[in-house]
Design a protein around this motif. Structure first.
Motif, PDB file in Angstrom:
ATOM      1  N   TRP A 245       0.841  -1.210   0.000  1.00 14.73           N
ATOM      2  CA  TRP A 245       0.000   0.000   0.000  1.00 14.73           C
ATOM      3  C   TRP A 245       0.875   1.259   0.000  1.00 14.73           C
ATOM      4  CZ3 TRP A 245      -0.136   3.366   4.318  1.00 14.73           C
ATOM      5  CH2 TRP A 245      -1.090   4.370   4.267  1.00 14.73           C
ATOM      6  N   ARG A 246       1.933   1.267   0.778  1.00 16.21           N
ATOM      7  CA  ARG A 246       2.826   2.435   0.821  1.00 16.21           C
ATOM      8  C   ARG A 246       3.499   2.658  -0.526  1.00 16.21           C
ATOM      9  NH1 ARG A 246       6.477   2.505   6.241  1.00 16.21           N
ATOM     10  NH2 ARG A 246       7.069   4.470   5.260  1.00 16.21           N
TER      11      ARG A 246
ATOM     12  N   GLY B 216      -3.720   2.922  -2.967  1.00 18.04           N
ATOM     13  CA  GLY B 216      -4.906   2.089  -2.838  1.00 18.04           C
ATOM     14  C   GLY B 216      -5.602   2.320  -1.513  1.00 18.04           C
ATOM     15  N   LEU B 217      -6.322   1.324  -1.069  1.00 17.14           N
ATOM     16  CA  LEU B 217      -7.209   1.456   0.082  1.00 17.14           C
ATOM     17  C   LEU B 217      -6.807   0.449   1.150  1.00 17.14           C
ATOM     18  CD1 LEU B 217      -9.716   3.237   0.678  1.00 17.14           C
ATOM     19  CD2 LEU B 217     -11.129   1.349  -0.146  1.00 17.14           C
TER      20      LEU B 217
ATOM     21  N   ALA C  23      -0.015   8.007   4.939  1.00 12.97           N
ATOM     22  CA  ALA C  23      -1.344   8.160   4.336  1.00 12.97           C
ATOM     23  C   ALA C  23      -1.527   9.534   3.701  1.00 12.97           C
ATOM     24  CB  ALA C  23      -2.416   7.939   5.389  1.00 12.97           C
ATOM     25  N   ASP C  24      -2.227   9.546   2.572  1.00 14.36           N
ATOM     26  CA  ASP C  24      -2.632  10.799   1.935  1.00 14.36           C
ATOM     27  C   ASP C  24      -3.978  11.279   2.456  1.00 14.36           C
ATOM     28  OD1 ASP C  24      -0.411  10.994   0.079  1.00 14.36           O
ATOM     29  OD2 ASP C  24      -1.326   9.310  -0.989  1.00 14.36           O
ATOM     30  N   LEU C  25      -4.831  10.350   2.848  1.00 13.66           N
ATOM     31  CA  LEU C  25      -6.173  10.705   3.323  1.00 13.66           C
ATOM     32  C   LEU C  25      -6.783   9.532   4.055  1.00 13.66           C
ATOM     33  CD1 LEU C  25      -8.877  10.320   0.576  1.00 13.66           C
ATOM     34  CD2 LEU C  25      -6.504   9.690   0.126  1.00 13.66           C
TER      35      LEU C  25
ATOM     36  N   ALA D 249      -3.570   7.213  -4.766  1.00 12.26           N
ATOM     37  CA  ALA D 249      -3.464   7.824  -3.440  1.00 12.26           C
ATOM     38  C   ALA D 249      -3.465   6.742  -2.370  1.00 12.26           C
ATOM     39  CB  ALA D 249      -4.625   8.788  -3.209  1.00 12.26           C
ATOM     40  N   ARG D 250      -2.756   6.999  -1.292  1.00 18.96           N
ATOM     41  CA  ARG D 250      -2.732   6.075  -0.153  1.00 18.96           C
ATOM     42  C   ARG D 250      -3.869   6.465   0.798  1.00 18.96           C
ATOM     43  NH1 ARG D 250       2.711   7.079  -1.275  1.00 18.96           N
ATOM     44  NH2 ARG D 250       2.656   8.853   0.140  1.00 18.96           N
TER      45      ARG D 250
END
Length: 291
Positions: free
Chosen positions: A8-9, A13-14, A32-34, A70-71
């Motif tokens: 993920w990093r 993704g989610l 994390a981006d969001l 985006a992460r």
């Protein structure tokens, strides 16, 4: 789990927060981006749709971020909500009082922001959440440095586009062809079109200006309305593709913008504090201040 976090990093993704072990949480927050919070409802949508329609769609469109770069960190969905009087009396609807919904959402949003996620996306599947989520966002943003984005899946496809998909008959009503097709796009087995007849919705007002009309029971109405026979799985796949792509576009634009400043009013410069106090009688307010 560590391999999932590393992938993920690297790829985005989610990532479900419920799968993150405590020892890795700080690293996840830093990368994390969001954060993402789906919000739905448990509400009657007619005999043809599941009671969790709004929740299914909120979680479904949030899941479309799994293919993004985006992460994003996914928090468990908020399942209960304030529900309109038009559906509260129908079987299976579980409705919070509006003031409870706002307080509950305020605590949830604040908790996610305080955990280290200043950017928080709320993916909404329930029309009545527009007001309660917005009120909670305003409350939280005045107390924490936060950028809170509300995305309603049903607004990501325009009325002109749904007219192109379904034709001239109204399709966007509660439990109608648009919503039914969207559910078909995620979970065809959850929809039973044969269980509901077409129930043409009450015509809109003959005015070009925007308005909000709240009525006890907008007959014809059976806790839902619409031309269900227009719903198809193919339309649902198109809606899912359109809305999912646009949600990712919105997030890309949002992440490209800078974070806001911290909440709070600007204060007078320190060198001017004495003069400010003198002018306002020592209260920090001028004689002309009201309220």
């Amino acid at each position: 789990m560590d391999e999932l976090i590393e992938r993920w990093r690297a790829e985005g993704g989610l990532l479900p927060v419920t799968r993150v072990p405590g020892h890795a949480f700080a690293a996840v927050v830093e990368a994390a981006d969001l954060a993402v919070l789906p919000v739905g409802a448990v509400e009657w949508h007619g005999p043809h749709l599941p009671l969790g329609t709004d929740l299914l769609l909120a979680e479904g469109f949030a899941g479309e971020l799994a293919t993004g770069s985006a992460r994003a960190v996914l928090f468990p969905a908020a399942p209960y909500a304030a529900c309109p009087g038009q559906t509260r009396q129908w079987p299976g609807t579980v409705a919070l009082r509006p003031e409870i919904a706002v307080g509950y959402l305020s605590d949830v949003l604040a908790g996610i922001v305080e955990a280290g996620f200043p950017r928080l996306l709320v993916v909404n599947g329930h029309d009545a959440n527009l007001s309660t989520v917005r009120a909670a966002m305003e409350w939280v943003s005045g107390r924490h440095l936060a950028s809170l984005l509300l995305a309603n899946w049903f607004q990501l496809v325009s009325p002109d586009e749904t007219a192109g998909i379904f034709g001239p008959l109204p399709a966007r009503g509660h439990g109608g062809a648009y919503e039914s097709s969207a559910v078909l796009g995620f979970d065809p087995a959850a929809v039973h079109l044969a269980a509901a007849p077409d129930l043409p919705p009450k015509p809109k007002l003959t005015t070009p200006y925007p308005y909000v009309l709240v009525e006890s029971r907008p007959d014809p109405w059976q806790g839902w309305s619409g031309h269900v026979s227009l719903a198809t799985e193919a339309a649902g796949r198109e809606i899912r593709q359109l809305a999912g792509a646009r949600l990712r576009e919105v997030i890309e634009a949002w992440l490209a913008s800078p974070l806001p400043g911290p909440p709070g009013a600007d204060q007078p410069a320190s060198s001017d504090k004495t003069a400010w106090s003198d002018r306002s009688g020592g209260t920090g307010r001028s004689d002309q201040a009201i309220g």
